[in-house]
Write a protein that holds these residues in place. Sequence first.
Motif, PDB file in Angstrom:
ATOM      1  N   LEU A  93      -4.821 -10.489  -0.865  1.00  0.00           N
ATOM      2  CA  LEU A  93      -3.985  -9.526  -0.728  1.00  0.00           C
ATOM      3  C   LEU A  93      -4.989  -8.378  -0.938  1.00  0.00           C
TER       4      LEU A  93
ATOM      5  N   PHE B  18      15.149 -10.395  -1.192  1.00  0.00           N
ATOM      6  CA  PHE B  18      13.976 -11.400  -1.351  1.00  0.00           C
ATOM      7  C   PHE B  18      14.578 -12.646  -2.016  1.00  0.00           C
TER       8      PHE B  18
ATOM      9  N   SER C  47      14.209 -16.550  -0.361  1.00  0.00           N
ATOM     10  CA  SER C  47      13.273 -17.221  -1.073  1.00  0.00           C
ATOM     11  C   SER C  47      14.095 -18.639  -1.246  1.00  0.00           C
TER      12      SER C  47
ATOM     13  N   ALA D 250       2.374 -13.275  -1.919  1.00  0.00           N
ATOM     14  CA  ALA D 250       2.338 -12.504  -0.808  1.00  0.00           C
ATOM     15  C   ALA D 250       3.526 -11.901  -0.488  1.00  0.00           C
ATOM     16  N   SER D 251       4.800 -12.924  -0.546  1.00  0.00           N
ATOM     17  CA  SER D 251       6.011 -12.287  -0.130  1.00  0.00           C
ATOM     18  C   SER D 251       6.623 -11.822  -1.329  1.00  0.00           C
TER      19      SER D 251
ATOM     20  N   GLU E 210       4.924  -9.601  -3.308  1.00  0.00           N
ATOM     21  CA  GLU E 210       4.305  -8.551  -3.017  1.00  0.00           C
ATOM     22  C   GLU E 210       4.734  -7.618  -1.966  1.00  0.00           C
ATOM     23  N   ALA E 211       5.301  -8.187  -0.947  1.00  0.00           N
ATOM     24  CA  ALA E 211       5.598  -7.519   0.084  1.00  0.00           C
ATOM     25  C   ALA E 211       7.132  -6.749  -0.269  1.00  0.00           C
ATOM     26  N   PHE E 212       7.957  -7.481  -1.018  1.00  0.00           N
ATOM     27  CA  PHE E 212       9.178  -7.074  -1.544  1.00  0.00           C
ATOM     28  C   PHE E 212       8.953  -5.883  -2.672  1.00  0.00           C
ATOM     29  N   SER E 213       8.122  -6.092  -3.555  1.00  0.00           N
ATOM     30  CA  SER E 213       7.741  -5.133  -4.665  1.00  0.00           C
ATOM     31  C   SER E 213       7.280  -3.901  -3.968  1.00  0.00           C
ATOM     32  N   GLY E 214       6.391  -4.045  -3.015  1.00  0.00           N
ATOM     33  CA  GLY E 214       5.662  -2.766  -2.414  1.00  0.00           C
ATOM     34  C   GLY E 214       6.770  -1.989  -1.851  1.00  0.00           C
ATOM     35  N   SER E 215       7.649  -2.709  -1.046  1.00  0.00           N
ATOM     36  CA  SER E 215       8.679  -1.915  -0.053  1.00  0.00           C
ATOM     37  C   SER E 215       9.597  -1.010  -0.855  1.00  0.00           C
TER      38      SER E 215
ATOM     39  N   TYR F 237       8.856   0.127  -3.998  1.00  0.00           N
ATOM     40  CA  TYR F 237       8.006   1.134  -4.678  1.00  0.00           C
ATOM     41  C   TYR F 237       8.191   2.595  -4.630  1.00  0.00           C
TER      42      TYR F 237
END
Length: 327
Positions: free
Chosen positions: A84, A149, A153, A162-163, A165-170, A172
Amino acid sequence: MFAVNAGMRSNYATLKAELIKHLAPVVVVQNDAKGGRFTLVTKDGQVSANPVSQTFELAKSIAHTPLGIFSVIASYLADKIPNLPNADRMDAHDLVLVAFNDDMSTAWIEPLQAYAATLTTARRNLASAGLPAALTTSCGNILDGGLAFINASIAAKHFDMASFEAFSGSVYPDIRTNMEHASQAQIAGVRDIMKTWRAKVGEEAWADLYCVVLSQWTTSVLNQNTIIIKDCMNAAKVATHLIDLPGLETPADPLFTALDNLARIVQDNIAAEMVFPKDTTVADALKGQQDLLSDEILNQIGSTTVTTPAAPTYNTVATPGVCPVRK
């Protein structure tokens, strides 16, 4: 010989208990989910208030969605750091400690479903919360992202870092919007109550105001209320009269804890100069957070310096709603 110290402690405690009755004016701040419980202590009594508007709590509550999901799934994460962008910032041993459950287990599904129900209820009530348009939009995006998410899941019976962090980053950017609105509400509320109490106390007494901010260790450096309160005090005394008091958990009696510690600080300030009139370095140690033996121990182990965090610097004039701490 031991009784000498026991006698000192008894006398010290007696002085402190009596001194507490004379501490005024003092503002005690108990950090909480509502932006802070503020108590003004004067010679005439005490008054308490939660001065921050509900926008603060609502904005922070929804912004905590990713952390709420993480807290359910964290122990089921695989204990290997994937490739990551922030992989080098994670401590492998810390990950092992957090991911203590079998990553093949699906025991996380039920508590995650329960949290999804909470998010769904919040989403349903969002439109009637009376929040500013931009904040309503950001809250909706965070809740929708969290539910997406969770649903994905559960359907796959699988998640990974990875999945997540993709959610949390989206979400942000939306979290940053919530942080902006929460900060604006807190700054306005704290400044208003401090202005009101300043007028109540009077300028002469306010010049000697002590402020004690109770916090947890994790928020004790650049605590949000400390930053705001600083500019509401006598600038010449902020360094000695604005006190961050970090702890582990909220004390049973926050007000007594604050005043008890403040009494210790005040009497040590005077004791330091009178007990050590010939050594200002040792006097300063008694007055501050340094242990009296620290310099001697450093000398004996061959080190004479200790690295301490740099003190925060503040903007003298901050735009309303903007953090006054220089990045």
